[in-house]
Design a protein around this motif. Structure first.
Motif, PDB file in Angstrom:
ATOM      1  N   GLN A 158     -22.750  24.211  19.827  1.00 27.00           N
ATOM      2  CA  GLN A 158     -21.396  23.830  19.463  1.00 27.00           C
ATOM      3  C   GLN A 158     -21.178  22.244  19.399  1.00 27.00           C
ATOM      4  O   GLN A 158     -20.683  22.025  18.391  1.00 27.00           O
ATOM      5  N   ASP A 159     -22.055  21.608  19.984  1.00 28.40           N
ATOM      6  CA  ASP A 159     -22.169  20.253  19.973  1.00 28.40           C
ATOM      7  C   ASP A 159     -22.401  19.571  18.437  1.00 28.40           C
ATOM      8  O   ASP A 159     -21.732  18.961  17.798  1.00 28.40           O
ATOM      9  N   ILE A 160     -23.428  20.283  17.821  1.00 29.70           N
ATOM     10  CA  ILE A 160     -23.742  19.966  16.526  1.00 29.70           C
ATOM     11  C   ILE A 160     -22.749  20.480  15.518  1.00 29.70           C
ATOM     12  O   ILE A 160     -22.422  19.937  14.474  1.00 29.70           O
ATOM     13  N   ASN A 161     -22.100  21.659  15.715  1.00 30.33           N
ATOM     14  CA  ASN A 161     -21.160  22.054  14.789  1.00 30.33           C
ATOM     15  C   ASN A 161     -19.783  21.290  14.831  1.00 30.33           C
ATOM     16  O   ASN A 161     -19.307  20.972  13.858  1.00 30.33           O
ATOM     17  N   MET A 162     -19.405  20.771  15.933  1.00 26.54           N
ATOM     18  CA  MET A 162     -18.321  19.774  15.981  1.00 26.54           C
ATOM     19  C   MET A 162     -18.705  18.515  15.302  1.00 26.54           C
ATOM     20  O   MET A 162     -17.930  17.999  14.846  1.00 26.54           O
ATOM     21  N   PHE A 163     -20.001  17.955  15.406  1.00 27.70           N
ATOM     22  CA  PHE A 163     -20.333  16.710  14.867  1.00 27.70           C
ATOM     23  C   PHE A 163     -20.245  16.925  13.125  1.00 27.70           C
ATOM     24  O   PHE A 163     -19.771  16.233  12.412  1.00 27.70           O
ATOM     25  N   VAL A 164     -20.818  18.166  12.725  1.00 28.14           N
ATOM     26  CA  VAL A 164     -20.800  18.332  11.241  1.00 28.14           C
ATOM     27  C   VAL A 164     -19.370  18.418  10.879  1.00 28.14           C
ATOM     28  O   VAL A 164     -19.081  18.060   9.661  1.00 28.14           O
ATOM     29  N   VAL A 165     -18.441  19.057  11.471  1.00 30.07           N
ATOM     30  CA  VAL A 165     -17.052  19.304  11.103  1.00 30.07           C
ATOM     31  C   VAL A 165     -16.506  18.021  11.134  1.00 30.07           C
ATOM     32  O   VAL A 165     -15.621  17.708  10.089  1.00 30.07           O
ATOM     33  N   SER A 166     -16.738  17.226  12.052  1.00 32.07           N
ATOM     34  CA  SER A 166     -16.200  15.763  12.229  1.00 32.07           C
ATOM     35  C   SER A 166     -16.667  14.844  11.003  1.00 32.07           C
ATOM     36  O   SER A 166     -15.586  14.295  10.121  1.00 32.07           O
ATOM     37  N   VAL A 167     -17.792  14.913  10.642  1.00 27.10           N
ATOM     38  CA  VAL A 167     -18.423  14.311   9.334  1.00 27.10           C
ATOM     39  C   VAL A 167     -17.721  14.886   7.743  1.00 27.10           C
ATOM     40  O   VAL A 167     -17.410  13.957   7.144  1.00 27.10           O
ATOM     41  N   ALA A 168     -17.654  16.148   7.910  1.00 26.47           N
ATOM     42  CA  ALA A 168     -17.027  16.754   6.881  1.00 26.47           C
ATOM     43  C   ALA A 168     -15.583  16.516   6.713  1.00 26.47           C
ATOM     44  O   ALA A 168     -15.076  15.916   5.693  1.00 26.47           O
ATOM     45  N   ILE A 169     -14.827  16.374   7.702  1.00 27.47           N
ATOM     46  CA  ILE A 169     -13.360  16.136   7.715  1.00 27.47           C
ATOM     47  C   ILE A 169     -12.945  14.418   7.310  1.00 27.47           C
ATOM     48  O   ILE A 169     -12.405  14.044   6.606  1.00 27.47           O
ATOM     49  N   GLN A 170     -14.075  13.465   7.957  1.00 22.92           N
ATOM     50  CA  GLN A 170     -14.154  12.248   7.603  1.00 22.92           C
ATOM     51  C   GLN A 170     -14.325  12.042   5.998  1.00 22.92           C
ATOM     52  O   GLN A 170     -13.384  11.085   5.405  1.00 22.92           O
TER      53      GLN A 170
END
Length: 333
Positions: A225-237
């Motif tokens: 879940q931590d890495i998924n949140m990181f990837v989603v954050s970078v994609a949104i940015q």
């Protein structure tokens, strides 16, 4: 020179031997620490770069073989093995691993009766069932238990290293590095296993892959879940803009708070998880150990009419119990 009467010569001798062994072990540890310690702390990507490998060679060395589950005969098994082997860092493809397991099972099923001298006793359906269960236990069940153990151990290391990696990434971005440069800083500073995973992301980016696709591949390999949140954050940015450093800084605080909660939940559920692990592994290990050392313990009763229903019933109850235990101890935070 004689020792005083109150000094026991045997105790002196054993004391000297004890001190010699302690000094020998300490010297061996210091030699290992100075010789192999730096090599173990160096990530695989850094070792490849030091050897002069190109970006393509680094990608080939770090990326594991994958299998298209839709084209296989056992898609669910292939998919499960592919995920767990990616999490464990095993570079073999799931299909090849499954073929190795099947080959080992068949060889054990054919060779063990000859080596163990019980080929004349494997004549009934119950004896054949025992032999199949024994071969499958060694060739399939034990490797899967090892893969699950390795995957869980490696994921814990990745989860422990990931907040530190985000801190280094945020500092690199605030210092003016581009995303790829900040990622390279993280890869150079952290040890394995996270350094190799992020090193593969960096190698794919340097080879021409979009950052978002490389990060999504990283998330699909780890599936935390931590890495998924990181990837989603970078994609949104990348789509909406904004300060990536501020976003990742906030994400780091969220991940650390969540990690504290996860540790509390793990502490409360540790007894149940340990019980589930032991109750899953011990029947297989016990059966394999007893059948390999004393096969007559089972073969002497295979002729009983209740043996086959009893063996099938025990197998069904074992599978049912493992399924229920996994559902009980699978606590998501």
């Amino acid at each position: 020179m004689e020792l005083p009467s109150f000094v026991n010569a045997e105790f002196v001798f054993y004391g000297i031997v004890f001190m010699a062994v302690v000094l020998l072990m300490e010297g061996g540890f210091i030699w290992w620490r100075d010789t192999y310690g730096p090599k173990r702390r160096m990530s695989r990507r850094m070792a490849l770069i030091e050897s002069g490998a190109t970006s393509e060679e680094i990608i080939t060395a770090l990326r594991r073989q994958t299998t298209d589950a839709s084209k296989s005969m056992l898609p669910s098994m292939i998919k499960y093995l592919d995920v767990r082997m990616s999490q464990a860092g095993i570079r073999l493809s799931a299909q090849r691993m499954l073929s190795y397991m099947a080959t080992a099972t068949v060889l054990i099923g054919f060779l063990f009766p000859l080596v163990g001298g019980i080929s004349g006793q494997v004549t009934s359906a119950g004896a054949v069932l025992l032999l199949v269960l024994f071969a499958a236990g060694i060739g399939i069940a034990l490797p899967i238990l090892y893969i699950n153990y390795s995957a869980a151990k490696r994921l814990k290391l990745i989860e422990a290293q990931f907040p530190i990696a985000l801190d280094v990434l945020v500092r690199g971005l605030r210092a003016g590095y581009p995303v790829s440069g900040a990622l390279e800083l993280v890869v150079n500073e952290l040890p394995d296993p996270l350094a190799s995973e992020l090193g593969l992301v960096l190698a794919e980016v340097n080879y021409g892959s979009p950052l978002r696709d490389a990060l999504e591949g990283f998330a699909s390999r780890a599936q935390t879940q931590d890495i998924n949140m990181f990837v989603v954050s970078v994609a949104i940015q990348t789509e909406t803009g904004g300060s990536l450093a501020e976003i990742l800084d906030s994400l780091t605080r969220v991940i650390r708070d969540r990690a504290a909660m996860v540790l509390k939940v793990r502490a409360l559920a540790s007894e149940g998880k340990m019980t589930g692990t032991l109750l899953t592994a011990m029947p297989i290990i016990t059966f394999v150990g007893v059948f390999s050392s004393q096969p007559e313990f089972y073969l002497d009763v295979v002729g009983d009419p209740w043996f086959m229903p009893g063996a099938l019933g025990v197998l069904f109850l074992y599978v049912l119990g493992v399924t229920i235990m996994r559902r009980l101890i699978a606590i998501k935070v």
